[in-house]
Enzyme design. Structure first.
Site: not given
Length: 288
Positions: A18, A44, A68, A110, A133
């Site tokens: 994105q 990679d 990520a 965040d 995460y």
């Protein structure tokens, strides 16, 4: 490498994601630079030889790492995969950047905070991640910071959406065409951030990023919202008539706990680099 020249060679990882797509689009507004958009198949980041090879071939001045592991709920079970991409790979990238005097810009989240604050999070607040995460992303930040001679910017952002990839905005548009009524949580607070605005900010900080300005920064659009308010705005701007019901987070149990407050204080990045943080509603209007 000579970082004083105004022309920079910028290598972007995760180029098909994105933010990678938004960077590609916004790069047209910064034509002085040369860009290498590296997709997963081309670079990679979990392999040091692959990173080293990309650097030998392209000789970048700057690497912007947007790659990520971002599947927040899946990460709760897929712990090794989350850490492989969010910590180990970031450590390798930082190491190679340090060895080759390359500036590293890394995107964080965040989710490194516990989400319990009543006010927006500044960079001074001690991280306290509550999910795999968030913990893996914080470990990646720490890996970068362990290289004292590396010039870097870690940019934490939140609620990123765009016309590309999978995100809340795209999901709402899809569901809005399929249903008349939607239930959306109204007790999680944050600021929807248009990936294109974040991309623009990244290009704006590049000329001013050096050992004096390196560090952790927060970037989001301005204003405030809940997911419910965001959904309502999406339908309003799209002229879709959907009945949106406000519900609590309990109505949608998830594997990973969602932060109650994801709002980031962006004063530091604005003051240091003079970037703009447009109102989130303006970003939404622009994309629609």
């Amino acid at each position: 490498m000579n970082h004083t020249k105004s022309h920079k060679k910028i290598l972007i990882t995760g180029a098909n994601g994105q933010l990678g797509c938004a960077l590609r689009e916004e790069s047209k507004g910064f034509p002085k630079n040369e860009y290498i958009f590296a997709s997963k198949s081309m670079l990679d980041i979990t392999s040091k030889p692959s990173i080293q090879n990309a650097i030998d071939v392209h000789q970048p001045d700057i690497i912007v790492n947007t790659a990520a592991y971002t599947a927040v709920d899946a990460a709760e079970k897929d712990v090794d995969a989350a850490y492989a991409l969010n910590e180990t790979a970031v450590h390798l990238l930082a190491e190679v950047c340090k060895e080759s005097s390359i500036v590293l810009i890394h995107i964080s989240t965040d989710y490194v905070f516990d989400g319990t604050s009543d006010i927006p999070y500044s960079e001074e607040v001690e991280p306290n991640p509550q999910t795999v995460y968030g913990k893996s992303k914080l470990a990646g930040e720490r890996a970068i910071q362990s290289f004292k001679t590396l010039t870097y910017a870690i940019i934490r952002t939140s609620w990123v959406y765009s016309a590309y990839g999978h995100n809340f905005y795209k999901s709402m548009l899809r569901l809005g065409k399929e249903r008349d009524t939607l239930s959306v949580v109204n007790d999680q607070h944050g600021i929807p951030t248009l990936a294109n605005d974040l991309a623009k900010a990244i290009f704006q900080i590049i000329p001013k990023l050096d050992m004096a300005t390196k560090g952790v920064y927060h970037y989001s659009n301005s204003g405030k919202a809940t997911w419910y308010a965001f959904a309502k705005a999406i339908f309003e701007y799209s002229n879709l008539t959907i009945n949106v019901l406000a519900v609590s987070s309990e109505a949608f149990p998830t594997a990973a706990m969602r932060p109650k407050n994801s709002m980031l204080d962006c004063t530091k990045i604005v003051n240091t680099f003079g970037v703009e943080t447009p109102l989130w509603t303006e970003g939404l209007e622009r994309i629609i």
